[in-house]
Each structure stands twice: as C-alpha cells, then as structure tokens.
Write a protein that holds these residues in place. Structure first.
Motif, PDB file in Angstrom:
ATOM      1  N   THR A 213      57.172 -52.559 -64.605  1.00  0.00           N
ATOM      2  CA  THR A 213      57.223 -51.095 -64.545  1.00  0.00           C
ATOM      3  C   THR A 213      58.357 -50.541 -65.405  1.00  0.00           C
ATOM      4  N   GLY A 394      52.931 -46.873 -62.542  1.00  0.00           N
ATOM      5  CA  GLY A 394      53.485 -47.909 -61.684  1.00  0.00           C
ATOM      6  C   GLY A 394      54.221 -47.328 -60.493  1.00  0.00           C
ATOM      7  N   HIS A 395      54.947 -46.226 -60.722  1.00  0.00           N
ATOM      8  CA  HIS A 395      55.651 -45.585 -59.613  1.00  0.00           C
ATOM      9  C   HIS A 395      54.658 -45.025 -58.607  1.00  0.00           C
TER      10      HIS A 395
END
Length: 402
Positions: A213, A394-395
């Motif tokens: 990420t 990704g977060h």
C-alpha cells in the motif's frame, strides 16, 4: 537511555544533511555542469539518475547489513566510498566519469536516513523516537539549504568543481564522526543467518500486503522531489534566465518550504494520522503541478512558489518510512525499510532520466522552454495521481468492514 546514543544520533543527522546536499546540488549548477561536461538535457537527466539508481540498488544490501551488523560499520564504509566518488565527480573530464562519481555518492548516501531511522527505533522509546526523528529530519534539511544559495554563490565565484571538493571534505568529516560514535551490532536473530538466508527473507517481505500500500507513494512522490533535487534549477534558468546566484536564491525558497514541511509533517501525522497527511500532501502537490502545467512562464515569483509546493511531495519520505516500520517485526525492520527506500529512489532515478528525455524531445521539436517544462509538470501530476489511486484503494480495503 544511555548518553552515548545522542552523539551517535548527532553524527547520523550530520551525515543525513550531507546526503540531502548531494541529492540536491545538481539543481543549482546544472547549466555550468552541462556546459563543462557537454551534456544535453537527456545527458543531464542520466547524470542525476546515476546517483538515485545507485542509491536505490544499495537499499536491500544495506538493510541486510543493518540487521546483521548494525548501522555503524556499514554506514562508515559506504561514506568512505562516497568520499572517493566525490573526488572523481569533482575532477571528471566528461559525462561518464561524472556518472561514476555520482554513483559513488549515491551508494554513500544510501544508508544514512535508513540508518538514522533504524538506529533511533532501536534505542529510543516510541514517544521520544517520533520527536527525535522530526528534529533530525528537519536538521538534515539544512543540507538542502546549503545546496541552494551558498552553493550558487560558490559556483558563481569559484566554479562547481572546487565547491564540490569542499562538500566532499564535509562528507569525510561525517564519515569519521559516524565511525567514532555509532557502535551497535544488529539484531541477535540475524547474526547466525547466512547472507543468502537474509536475502531470501528480505524478498519474502514483498509478500506483505501492507507494504504494497506504500509502494505507489514511494514511487510517486519522486515526481515532485526531482524538481528540488535536479530539475528546479534548469527550469528557472531556461524559462526565466537566472544566473547561479539567482538560481541559488530560488532553490533556497523551495528548500525553505521543504525544511518547514520536514518539521511539520511528522507532527501533523501524530495528530491526524499518516494516511491523512499522505493524501493531503499529494493532493496539494498535484494542484500546484496543474497550475504550473497551465502557466509555466507567467512570473518567476509564482513559478517558484508553485514549484515549492510541488516539490514538497518528497517530504512525505519520513512519514512513509515510519509507517513502514510498524508493519513488520524488529528483526526484519532494516530490510523492510530498505525495500521501501529502493522504490523511493528508483522513482527518483526514473523521474530524473524521464524528465531529461522529455525535455530533449521538446527542444528538438522546436517548442519554447515554457512549453517544454509544462509537459514535465503535466507528467509529474499524472504520476502523482497514478500513485494516489492505489494507495486510497488499499486504505479503503483495510477500513471496509468484513
């Protein structure tokens, strides 16, 4: 905490300041350097890229060495290599020798910031670590300031070769300071492992999803940083016709913004979180890059102000590294940070060379300097946007309820 830790941290901070100097010095003296070494824009981009590519390729071996041997011995040895590289660069008769010298300087600077993080995280409590890292990062940015107006003045009055020899002498002093003060022995878990085992474990870290990420940000922030490290000087010289002293003043303004961000971002990350700081910084940098792409030659003051904001994308480096160190256990922390740093400086190498090729293509097609640099700024924005999307994805995936 034992008192001997503080001299070690001071020595590593001084070495980090020299690393910042050598990362940034080409921007101020680019026209004189290119003239003396007969470099076109692509050649200058390749010269800058040599530093960052050597820096990137050294990261994984440096991480292995830190986990196995500690920070002090590997850093001292590589700083000594940099002293030799600085002498070669200062006396280079042409581009090939200059690239060799830059590669030696890149290898020397490779362990410094990583070593500072690694050493501090192993010897300081968490609450002290973050504050100390913010201070060390800010003080290290003094190297960027010395690579601006003071270097421009030295180039104007003495030439770039004597100026770089003097900087090489400062690197030699940093090498001695690290050798005398930084005494550690790595992690006990890594002492008995072979180099092949450590490397295998290192590349196994690429399977850690959390690290991936951060990889897009590591690559993307180079799009802005490269203007502070290399292409900001050519921009104000080609578009606004600045001499070395004036270029130094412009790069000082850009460096002051970076200096302020280096102090402020770690504190903001403590208050709002690393993710918010990373996203906010990249969005603001993208906005500045878009404005530069639309009006690259409107005014010197506006150009320098916007370039300062675009280049501030690079000040995310300690935030990204600090986030990375929390994702892996201590025995492999040096290697994990080495992997992330590899992507950071591979991005810088690619951006330095890519901007050079794009600039040469634009000049050969007869475009004005303003139009040439508008394309560079547009590319920077595209890279930042491309890096931000997977980070946000990704977060979101991590925050989404199962």
């Amino acid at each position: 905490m034992r008192p001997r830790v503080w001299p070690a941290l001071a020595a590593l901070t001084g070495a980090f300041a020299m690393s910042q100097f050598f990362r940034s010095c080409l921007a101020v003296m680019a026209p004189e350097l290119s003239r003396d070494l007969s470099l076109d824009p692509a050649g200058f981009g390749a010269l800058s890229s040599a530093f960052f590519m050597a820096f990137a390729l050294a990261q994984v071996p440096v991480g292995v060495a830190f986990d196995r041997l500690g920070v002090g011995r590997p850093t001292s040895v590589l700083l000594a290599v940099g002293v030799a590289g600085g002498v070669v660069f200062s006396s280079a008769p042409g581009g090939v020798w200059a690239m060799l010298g830059q590669a030696g300087l890149g290898v020397a600077c490779a362990p410094v910031f990583l070593g500072l993080i690694h050493y501090a995280s192993g010897h300081l409590q968490e609450r002290v670590y973050l504050r100390t890292l913010a201070i060390s990062n800010g003080l290290g940015m003094l190297g960027v300031l010395f690579a601006a107006s003071p270097l421009g003045w030295a180039v104007q009055h003495f030439g770039w070769r004597p100026a770089m020899l003097m900087a090489t002498g400062c690197m030699a002093a940093a090498c001695v300071a690290v050798w005398r003060t930084v005494h550690d022995s790595g992690h006990a878990e890594a002492h008995g492992a072979s180099a092949a085992t450590l490397l295998r474990e290192t590349f196994a870290l690429l399977k850690v999803p959390a690290l991936w990420t951060l990889v897009p940000v590591c690559l993307g922030m180079a799009a802005g940083t490269t203007f502070r490290n290399a292409w900001g000087g050519p921009y104000v010289a080609d578009v606004f016709g600045l001499d070395p002293v004036s270029r130094g003043s412009a790069m000082t303004a850009i460096s002051v913004v970076a200096f302020a961000c280096a102090f402020a971002l770690p504190l903001l990350a403590r208050r709002f979180g690393s993710t918010a700081v990373i996203v906010g910084n990249m969005l603001v940098s993208m906005a500045a890059g878009l404005l530069l792409a639309v009006m690259p030659d409107t005014s010197l003051l506006l150009g320098v102000a916007l370039l300062s904001i675009l280049a501030a994308a690079g000040t995310l480096h300690p935030i990204v590294m600090t986030a990375g160190r929390t994702m892996v256990p201590a025995p492999v922390r040096g290697r994990a940070l080495g992997i992330l740093n590899t992507f950071v400086f591979m991005g810088m190498a690619a951006a330095s060379a890519g901007y050079g090729w794009l600039a040469r293509l634009g000049l050969r097609s007869g475009r004005s300097p303003g139009a040439v640099y508008a394309s560079l700024f547009g590319l920077a924005v595209a890279v930042l946007f491309t890096a931000l999307l997977p980070f946000l994805w990704g977060h979101w995936r991590r925050r989404r309820p199962a």
